[in-house]
Scaffold this motif. Structure first.
Motif, mmCIF file in Angstrom:
data_model
loop_
_atom_site.group_PDB
_atom_site.id
_atom_site.type_symbol
_atom_site.label_atom_id
_atom_site.label_comp_id
_atom_site.label_asym_id
_atom_site.label_seq_id
_atom_site.Cartn_x
_atom_site.Cartn_y
_atom_site.Cartn_z
ATOM 1 N N ILE A 96 37.955 -20.591 -29.460
ATOM 2 C CA ILE A 96 39.293 -20.689 -28.803
ATOM 3 C C ILE A 96 39.397 -19.654 -27.726
ATOM 4 O O ILE A 96 39.187 -18.473 -28.138
ATOM 5 C CB ILE A 96 40.539 -20.718 -29.740
ATOM 6 C CG1 ILE A 96 40.403 -21.850 -30.656
ATOM 7 C CG2 ILE A 96 41.775 -20.939 -28.705
ATOM 8 C CD1 ILE A 96 40.115 -21.507 -32.051
ATOM 9 N N SER A 97 39.644 -20.191 -26.593
ATOM 10 C CA SER A 97 39.631 -19.091 -25.549
ATOM 11 C C SER A 97 40.584 -19.351 -24.316
ATOM 12 O O SER A 97 40.838 -20.157 -23.932
ATOM 13 C CB SER A 97 38.351 -18.947 -25.074
ATOM 14 O OG SER A 97 37.779 -17.604 -24.168
ATOM 15 N N THR A 98 40.820 -17.973 -23.691
ATOM 16 C CA THR A 98 41.399 -18.146 -22.443
ATOM 17 C C THR A 98 40.534 -18.152 -21.139
ATOM 18 O O THR A 98 39.378 -17.552 -21.310
ATOM 19 C CB THR A 98 42.304 -16.976 -22.328
ATOM 20 O OG1 THR A 98 41.772 -15.727 -22.419
ATOM 21 C CG2 THR A 98 43.456 -16.990 -22.880
ATOM 22 N N PRO A 99 40.654 -18.985 -20.202
ATOM 23 C CA PRO A 99 39.491 -19.068 -19.159
ATOM 24 C C PRO A 99 38.808 -17.825 -18.665
ATOM 25 O O PRO A 99 37.634 -17.706 -18.387
ATOM 26 C CB PRO A 99 39.899 -20.097 -18.114
ATOM 27 C CG PRO A 99 41.145 -20.586 -18.642
ATOM 28 C CD PRO A 99 41.952 -19.583 -19.683
ATOM 29 N N LEU A 139 40.117 -24.341 -24.630
ATOM 30 C CA LEU A 139 40.673 -23.580 -23.599
ATOM 31 C C LEU A 139 42.201 -23.451 -23.503
ATOM 32 O O LEU A 139 42.674 -24.737 -23.613
ATOM 33 C CB LEU A 139 40.178 -23.825 -22.168
ATOM 34 C CG LEU A 139 38.892 -23.609 -22.147
ATOM 35 C CD1 LEU A 139 38.199 -24.158 -20.510
ATOM 36 C CD2 LEU A 139 38.273 -22.236 -22.428
ATOM 37 N N THR A 140 42.753 -22.333 -23.543
ATOM 38 C CA THR A 140 44.326 -22.250 -23.732
ATOM 39 C C THR A 140 44.685 -21.420 -22.304
ATOM 40 O O THR A 140 43.971 -20.316 -22.104
ATOM 41 C CB THR A 140 44.969 -21.804 -24.925
ATOM 42 O OG1 THR A 140 44.401 -20.479 -25.006
ATOM 43 C CG2 THR A 140 44.587 -22.595 -26.060
ATOM 44 N N PRO A 141 46.018 -21.338 -21.996
ATOM 45 C CA PRO A 141 46.312 -20.545 -20.841
ATOM 46 C C PRO A 141 46.720 -18.999 -21.091
ATOM 47 O O PRO A 141 46.739 -18.231 -20.458
ATOM 48 C CB PRO A 141 47.696 -21.157 -20.107
ATOM 49 C CG PRO A 141 48.239 -22.055 -21.508
ATOM 50 C CD PRO A 141 47.009 -22.723 -22.163
ATOM 51 N N THR A 142 47.244 -18.944 -22.516
ATOM 52 C CA THR A 142 47.571 -17.439 -22.888
ATOM 53 C C THR A 142 47.165 -17.058 -24.159
ATOM 54 O O THR A 142 46.520 -18.019 -24.834
ATOM 55 C CB THR A 142 49.315 -17.463 -22.979
ATOM 56 O OG1 THR A 142 49.709 -18.361 -24.400
ATOM 57 C CG2 THR A 142 49.894 -17.966 -21.828
ATOM 58 N N ARG A 143 47.161 -15.897 -24.405
ATOM 59 C CA ARG A 143 46.681 -15.190 -25.787
ATOM 60 C C ARG A 143 47.235 -15.846 -26.781
ATOM 61 O O ARG A 143 46.870 -15.910 -27.913
ATOM 62 C CB ARG A 143 46.504 -13.663 -25.526
ATOM 63 C CG ARG A 143 45.596 -13.253 -24.560
ATOM 64 C CD ARG A 143 46.010 -11.628 -24.473
ATOM 65 N NE ARG A 143 46.810 -11.432 -23.516
ATOM 66 C CZ ARG A 143 47.162 -10.029 -22.880
ATOM 67 N NH1 ARG A 143 46.439 -9.095 -23.352
ATOM 68 N NH2 ARG A 143 48.023 -9.913 -21.917
ATOM 69 N N ASP A 186 39.418 -22.851 -10.686
ATOM 70 C CA ASP A 186 37.841 -22.622 -10.542
ATOM 71 C C ASP A 186 37.172 -22.067 -11.884
ATOM 72 O O ASP A 186 36.155 -22.434 -12.023
ATOM 73 C CB ASP A 186 37.885 -21.391 -9.413
ATOM 74 C CG ASP A 186 38.563 -22.122 -8.111
ATOM 75 O OD1 ASP A 186 38.354 -23.216 -7.969
ATOM 76 O OD2 ASP A 186 38.714 -21.203 -7.304
ATOM 77 N N ASP A 187 38.034 -21.481 -12.541
ATOM 78 C CA ASP A 187 37.564 -20.856 -13.755
ATOM 79 C C ASP A 187 37.043 -21.865 -14.873
ATOM 80 O O ASP A 187 36.223 -21.924 -15.572
ATOM 81 C CB ASP A 187 38.385 -20.052 -14.503
ATOM 82 C CG ASP A 187 38.597 -18.464 -13.902
ATOM 83 O OD1 ASP A 187 37.837 -18.432 -12.802
ATOM 84 O OD2 ASP A 187 39.400 -17.694 -14.082
ATOM 85 N N VAL A 238 40.049 -13.613 -26.084
ATOM 86 C CA VAL A 238 41.260 -13.525 -25.068
ATOM 87 C C VAL A 238 40.980 -12.044 -24.438
ATOM 88 O O VAL A 238 40.530 -11.282 -24.691
ATOM 89 C CB VAL A 238 42.355 -13.658 -25.810
ATOM 90 C CG1 VAL A 238 42.474 -15.282 -26.161
ATOM 91 C CG2 VAL A 238 42.460 -12.701 -26.888
ATOM 92 N N GLY A 239 42.009 -11.885 -23.439
ATOM 93 C CA GLY A 239 41.940 -10.919 -22.703
ATOM 94 C C GLY A 239 42.838 -9.968 -23.295
ATOM 95 O O GLY A 239 43.351 -10.228 -24.498
#
Length: 490
Positions: free
Chosen positions: A137-140, A87-91, A175-176, A117-118
């Motif tokens: 690998i994904s953003t929450p 999990l990472t904070p950004t794309r 929370d995510d 990712v978004g």
């Protein structure tokens, strides 16, 4: 330490050597062996220290070790999901981690790596989630969307990695993250990377990790010996733009990353620089992912010379040819300054970090210096010297001097400081997340602060009945005292 001595599989050491790395960095030396032994880790490491490889290599090692007894994971029509979840904070950071996984896993047969990712269409991501998958690998936020629709299967995750956990919590993903962790087996291994483990980050670590080993190889007080820091005081926006134009025309400038405080400023400044003839573009969270990818690709291929970005968008940018980081707009938090300047001076190169500040930015400059316990040297450009006197700055507070080991003016025993840190007016725009004494010192001028002759002034209440104190008859020299509002000597 050589990578050959870390116990990595031959396929991994071969890929690392092909990437041009002979010896492991400090974080890799300390984190890789316990990670391969299955320990949970709490790791603090600065940007550019090789922390991505410190969790990708053990993850690849686990995949190689389990290939023989887990062939059923490849059964057609059965979705097993990933073995490793990052999990990472950004794309941008997710893409960087995926690139590292592909690079170090180039000799791992049939390795499947996917990013979720978004800003990317759902069908391609759903297809990747339903097929054979080793590392995800994904953003929450986007992963939670797939979990709610039942497209993401996390029942077979063996390793959970939280990269830049402090940043994810700052962005409101707590929370995510907790929801995602509930869908991952409790017997997993968890590796958590964060600049700090204080406060809410530490509480999250207590909930997710078991008997974790603490590895701290970086501190916000590091001197960044290969990064030269400069501070230019500007009289106004016009003066600041002139300083920026001068810096961008220096002969030793290869590529520059210019930070702004808002998305609107990033777009405006990029357009301005492009009109002046610079190959410039903006990068921020409000842009479609496809355009963000094209901008980053232009930066990596050196078709782009100046990138104007916000903090969120620049997270995870790893381009060794960035020679200059310019703080056109100051960060909202002092720790973001450290992440910003870490975008230069990478891969053994030298870098220059320049901060352009106006007088109203003095409070943030002071907090940055107190956070890093270092002065930012003030510099001037011939012909562009500021006409206004520079704000008075105080020496950085030694680490541990507030609420910890006594040092300087603070005695650590409840006594007041020998002298105040800063004028009240310089701290008028302190952000909410500033330290407690910043907020207290930055308190707006209230009615008690006004002189008796000013409109709206109030006299302080006495200790008796709480009524306003009046001047006693026959004592013309009496002056009511201002109430004490803080623990600082005034």
């Amino acid at each position: 330490m050589s990578f050959d001595t870390l116990g990595l599989h031959e396929a991994l050491t071969k890929a690392v050597a092909a990437s041009g790395y002979d010896n492991a960095t400090e974080v890799q030396t300390q984190a890789i062996p316990p990670a391969m032994q299955g320990h949970d880790l709490m790791v603090s490491a600065s940007t550019g220290s090789g922390k991505t490889a410190s969790f990708i290599l053990p993850a690849l090692q686990r995949i190689l070790a389990a290939r023989g007894d887990n062939t059923k994971r490849r059964d057609k029509g059965v979705v097993y999901g990933p073995r490793v979840l990052v999990l990472t904070p950004t794309r941008e950071l997710a893409i960087q981690v995926a690139k590292a996984a592909d690079t170090y896993g180039r000799h791992v047969q049939g390795l499947r790596v996917a990013t979720v990712v978004g800003g990317v269409p759902y069908p391609a991501q759903i297809k990747a989630l339903r097929g054979p998958l080793d590392i995800l690998i994904s953003t929450p936020g986007r992963l939670l969307d797939h979990l709610q629709t039942g497209k993401a299967v996390l029942e077979n995750v063996e390793v959970l990695v939280l990269d830049e956990a402090d940043r994810m919590l700052d962005m409101g993903f707590i929370d995510d993250i907790q929801t995602i962790a509930e869908h991952v087996p409790a017997a997993r291994q968890t590796l958590m990377y964060s600049a700090t483990f204080a406060g809410h980050v530490g509480r999250l670590a207590q909930n997710l990790l078991r008997d974790a080993k603490r590895i701290d190889v970086a501190s916000h007080t590091d001197t960044h010996e290969n990064i030269e820091q400069r501070l230019h005081w500007a009289d106004n926006a016009t003066h600041k733009n002139a300083l920026l134009d001068h810096i961008l025309t220096e002969r030793d400038m290869e590529q520059a990353l210019v930070f702004t405080s808002t998305q609107r400023d990033a777009d405006w400044l990029a357009d301005r620089l492009a009109e002046l003839g610079h190959s410039a573009a903006s990068l921020h969270g409000g842009m479609p992912q496809g355009r963000r990818n094209r901008v980053l690709q232009g930066l990596r291929t050196r078709h782009l010379r100046v990138l104007v970005a916000t903090d969120v968008a620049a997270r995870g940018i790893d381009v060794p040819t960035i020679s200059h980081v310019i703080n056109y707009g100051l960060p909202m938090k002092a720790e973001d300054y450290v992440h910003r300047i870490g975008r230069t001076g990478r891969a053994g190169r030298n870098g220059l970090a320049v901060t352009l500040a106006e007088r109203m930015d003095a409070g943030m400059i002071r907090r940055i210096q107190q956070f890093t316990t270092q002065d930012i040297p003030v510099s001037m450009v011939a012909g562009l010297e500021p006409k206004s006197p520079q704000p008075k700055m105080y020496a950085p507070r030694p680490e541990g001097s507030f609420g910890g080991k006594p040092s300087g003016g603070y005695k650590g025993d409840g006594k007041r400081f020998a002298k105040p840190f800063a004028p009240r007016r310089d701290m008028a725009h302190a952000p909410r997340d500033a330290s407690p004494f910043d907020r207290r010192d930055a308190a707006p001028r209230n009615a008690f602060d006004r002189k008796p002759s000013e409109p709206g002034a109030f006299a302080p209440r006495n200790a008796g009945g709480g009524k306003p104190a009046h001047r006693p008859a026959g004592k013309p020299g009496f002056k009511p005292q201002r109430p004490r509002t803080g623990g600082f000597a005034r």
